[in-house]
Write an enzyme that holds these catalytic residues in place. Structure first.
Site, short mmCIF file in Angstrom:
data_model
loop_
_atom_site.label_atom_id
_atom_site.label_comp_id
_atom_site.label_asym_id
_atom_site.label_seq_id
_atom_site.Cartn_x
_atom_site.Cartn_y
_atom_site.Cartn_z
N ASP A 41 71.00 61.14 68.46
CA ASP A 41 70.21 59.90 68.41
C ASP A 41 69.19 59.93 67.27
O ASP A 41 68.50 58.93 67.04
CB ASP A 41 69.51 59.62 69.75
CG ASP A 41 68.66 60.78 70.26
OD1 ASP A 41 69.11 61.94 70.15
OD2 ASP A 41 67.56 60.52 70.79
N HIS A 82 61.15 71.54 71.73
CA HIS A 82 62.28 70.76 72.23
C HIS A 82 63.42 71.71 72.59
O HIS A 82 63.33 72.91 72.34
CB HIS A 82 62.68 69.75 71.16
CG HIS A 82 63.56 68.65 71.64
ND1 HIS A 82 63.42 68.04 72.87
CD2 HIS A 82 64.61 68.01 71.04
CE1 HIS A 82 64.34 67.10 73.00
NE2 HIS A 82 65.07 67.06 71.92
N HIS A 92 65.68 66.65 64.04
CA HIS A 92 66.54 67.64 64.71
C HIS A 92 67.95 67.08 64.85
O HIS A 92 68.21 65.92 64.51
CB HIS A 92 65.95 68.06 66.04
CG HIS A 92 65.89 67.01 67.11
ND1 HIS A 92 65.23 65.81 66.96
CD2 HIS A 92 66.42 66.98 68.36
CE1 HIS A 92 65.33 65.11 68.07
NE2 HIS A 92 66.06 65.79 68.94
N ASP A 128 61.48 64.92 69.01
CA ASP A 128 61.25 64.89 70.46
C ASP A 128 60.50 66.16 70.84
O ASP A 128 60.74 67.20 70.25
CB ASP A 128 62.57 64.89 71.21
CG ASP A 128 63.49 63.73 70.85
OD1 ASP A 128 63.06 62.84 70.07
OD2 ASP A 128 64.64 63.72 71.29
#
Ligand SMILES: [Zn+2]
Ligand SMILES: [Zn+2]
Length: 304
Positions: free
Chosen positions: A66, A142, A62, A212
């Protein structure tokens, strides 16, 4: 046949306590696949002796920084290193706009072919396939569109029993069909059933990368029986509310997922900067799922 995961970065959004943003290298039969590419990934490759030139496929989950801020650096280095092989990048559609914008000041295209494959986060999607392996997306839950990646070996051929080759005088040209499950007809017309000629192959192995995500029941069916499950564990239960608000998971939730999908082993990662040491995260997961480990940087985990 090698099937393993090397951890290059295990930090959550903020790098902290010597931990780096998410990046992993999946090695299947000596082919390298990069999964997420947080800031500094190319330096982490050098630190952990990953041969960058052997990476031909990069999967981006995504567009939180990070997970992909290291990509442009890597693309640029490949140009300086006079890369020849095409580079395949899989990620959300807008990733291509970002790459394109950042490359546009060069005025010339890279010296190697960049092939972009857009992902969609609403249903599983086959991204990659070769003779031995497939890679598909895992829709995650997410704050923005996000997919995990499921690396699945294809079913292997049956193993030929050498003693039976001699016993029945089987010619080598007949062996491929037998390995695929066929019976054998002897010269005097007898049919020898396949189960007498072969042994079961090793069951196909699989690796699921889930980062995530909030706790996500929707992926249970897709991940049933996975050998190695990487699941983010940004927080401990103490910060359950925070996890919910930010669409992340606690260690307990990651362990529950491992239990639900009956994984062989759980790898925990994407640790919050709240944790100078990671013992509380591991401890919390192990209460629910004993075969849990921390995805420590530089470590290699076999998929078995
Ligand atoms: Zn993240
Ligand atoms: Zn994120």
């Amino acid at each position: 046949m090698e099937f393993s995961v090397k951890i290059l970065g295990n930090s959550g959004a903020l790098p902290a306590f010597g931990r780096h943003p998410t990046a992993q290298v999946v090695n299947h039969d000596d082919r390298l696949f990069l999964v997420d590419c947080g800031e500094g990934t190319q330096m982490r490759c050098d630190d952990f002796k990953v041969k960058k030139g052997r990476i031909h496929h990069i999967f981006i989950s995504h567009l939180h920084g990070d997970h992909f801020f290291g990509l442009l650096g890597l693309i640029t280095s490949y140009q300086l290193l006079q890369r020849v092989h095409p580079l395949h990048i899989y990620g959300p559609p807008k990733l291509w706009d970002i790459i394109d914008l950042q490359l546009s000041p060069w005025g010339i295209p890279p010296c190697y072919e960049l092939v972009f494959h857009p992902t969609q986060a609403d249903a599983p999607m086959l991204l990659y396939e070769d003779a031995l392996l497939t890679v598909e997306t895992i829709p995650l839950n997410h704050k923005i569109a996000c997919t995990g990646f499921l690396f699945k070996e294809k079913p292997k051929e049956r193993n030929m029993r050498k003693d039976q080759i001699e016993k029945y005088g089987i010619h080598f040209t007949d062996i491929p069909a037998i390995k695929k499950g066929g019976d054998f007809k002897t010269s005097d017309g007898r049919i020898i059933p396949n189960r007498e000629l072969t042994l079961d192959p090793m069951p196909p192995r699989s690796y699921a990368f889930c980062s995530d995500t909030a706790y996500n029941e929707a992926m249970v069916e897709q991940l049933k029986g996975v050998n190695l499950l990487y699941h983010e564990a940004t927080f401990t239960q103490e910060f359950e509310e925070r996890a919910k608000k930010t669409f992340h998971s606690t260690a307990q939730q990651a362990a529950l997922m491992a239990q639900k999908v009956q994984a062989q082993r759980l790898l925990l990662g994407h640790f919050s900067a709240k944790y100078p040491v990671l013992d509380p995260i591991l401890k919390e997961a192990k209460v629910v799922f004993e075969r849990s480990s921390l995805a420590l940087e530089g470590e290699v985990f076999g998929v078995e």
